[in-house]
Design a protein around this motif. Structure first.
Motif, short mmCIF file in Angstrom:
data_model
loop_
_atom_site.label_atom_id
_atom_site.label_comp_id
_atom_site.label_asym_id
_atom_site.label_seq_id
_atom_site.Cartn_x
_atom_site.Cartn_y
_atom_site.Cartn_z
N ASP A 179 -5.55 5.82 -2.01
CA ASP A 179 -5.56 5.70 -0.55
C ASP A 179 -5.99 6.99 0.12
O ASP A 179 -6.67 6.96 1.15
N ALA A 182 -1.85 4.83 -6.69
CA ALA A 182 -2.10 4.22 -5.39
C ALA A 182 -2.19 5.28 -4.29
O ALA A 182 -3.01 5.16 -3.36
N ARG A 193 0.84 -1.19 0.00
CA ARG A 193 0.00 0.00 0.00
C ARG A 193 0.88 1.25 0.00
O ARG A 193 2.06 1.20 0.30
N ALA A 213 -1.92 5.05 3.24
CA ALA A 213 -3.01 4.10 3.47
C ALA A 213 -3.51 4.12 4.91
O ALA A 213 -4.66 3.80 5.17
#
Length: 374
Positions: free
Chosen positions: A356, A352, A15, A19
């Motif tokens: 997140d 990503a 992650r 996150a």
């Protein structure tokens, strides 16, 4: 729309750094990202430095690249580097004071020593391959599917496009930037000697590489890697000694009547840094507004990567952004090359990071009430 689709794909094995943020901090992160992208668009107000450079070359009859080529040719012919550099600077109507106007002799001496049967472009291409291979090795465990792998190859090529132009080999930033990128990729916890040695080589080619070494020393110290921090400190000490010898040698071939530099306080701001990055990478083929936004997303991506290498890269880019925004002039836009060799790889981590931040900002903690019969 495209970024939202990319964010839905499982690009990475881990992650992002964001996150685990709370909802409030995630929302603050989205606000900061919006400010970053807005700041990048200030590049639209920056004049075209290429036009300035062309005008200067027309007035003096010599470009910086021709200057360096002339010095290398003179050294290859047996002339002392400092004498050759002073003569070339005077012939091109360049300033000779302070001593920073002279490049350190390492690159010119090395290029002059290359035998005629070995084209310099082969050495440049070999270094580019080393950088690409080292970063491919570092990213191998992060990318989970063929699509991100292909994206990484495209972004790597876009970052290294300028460095594949063999005619730029006499330019000091070309070699120093590649060495910095290689040093970053090779450094791992407990394995830092190679990275320090390569960082020292980068500083001996271009003094501005010292900013990278300082950042690496600070990170090593704060992470408790005392031996590594001392290694980076030793490299800085050796560089300082070499720089002192360089200043002494320059004083021997210059005098008070030689022209002085106008200074390095351009104060052109963050937008100028963004523009230098677009000119130093494949982003120069895009409209400036699109390239500027991708610069911002790439910076965000490096900050998103949960690996400590991502944080080091982001800190280095932020430091060079500050230095270029404050000290660079329009005719020194090529300073942006120092950040370029793997800059666009940050875009791999941006989806990503955005995913997140959005997830965490929308996170609603649910409270379940259970009735217990008495």
């Amino acid at each position: 729309m495209l970024m939202a689709q990319l964010a839905a794909l499982p690009w990475l094995t881990t992650r992002s750094r964001f996150a685990g943020l709370s909802r409030g901090r995630a929302r603050l992160g989205l606000v900061l990202l919006a400010f970053l992208l807005a700041a990048c668009l200030t590049a639209l107000a920056v004049p075209d430095p290429g036009a300035i450079g062309a005008a200067t070359a027309a007035e003096t009859g010599q470009t910086d690249l021709a200057l360096y080529e002339k010095i290398v040719a003179a050294v290859r012919g047996g002339e002392n580097y400092y004498v050759a550099a002073a003569d070339a600077l005077r012939a091109g109507q360049y300033p000779l004071r302070p001593f920073f106007t002279f490049r350190m002799p390492a690159l010119a001496s090395a290029l002059a020593a290359v035998p005629h049967w070995l084209p310099v472009r082969y050495l440049l291409y070999a270094l580019v391959l080393c950088v690409a291979g080292a970063w491919a090795d570092r990213l191998r465990g992060e990318l989970t599917r063929p699509l991100p792998t292909v994206a990484a190859l495209v972004l790597m090529l876009g970052s290294l496009l300028v460095f594949l132009q063999a005619e730029l080999a006499p330019f000091h930033e070309i070699w120093a930037a590649l060495l910095i990128a290689l040093s970053l990729a090779l450094r791992r916890p407990g394995r830092w000697i190679e990275a320090v040695a390569i960082g020292l080589a980068a500083m001996l080619i271009r003094e501005t590489a010292a900013l990278y070494v300082v950042i690496m020393a600070v990170f090593a110290w704060t992470e408790g890697e005392r031996r590594e921090a001392l290694g980076w400190g030793l490299a800085l000490g050796l560089f300082a000694a070499a720089l002192g010898a360089h200043a002494w040698a320059v004083a021997g071939v210059t005098g008070p009547t030689d022209p002085a530099s106008p200074g390095w306080a351009g104060l052109l701001g963050f937008g100028f840094f963004v523009k230098t990055v677009t000119l130093a990478t494949g982003l120069y083929m895009m409209p400036i507004w699109a390239g500027a936004l991708l610069v911002g997303l790439s910076l965000f991506g490096w900050a998103s990567w949960s690996d400590t290498l991502g944080l080091r890269m982001f800190a280095m880019l932020a430091a060079y952004a500050a230095a270029i925004g404050v000290f660079a002039r329009l005719d020194t836009f090529y300073w942006g090359l120092m950040t370029a060799p793997v800059f666009l790889l940050g875009l791999l981590f941006a989806p990503a990071g955005i995913r997140d931040l959005v997830r965490q900002s929308l996170d609603k903690r649910r409270i379940t009430v259970t009735r217990v019969p008495r």
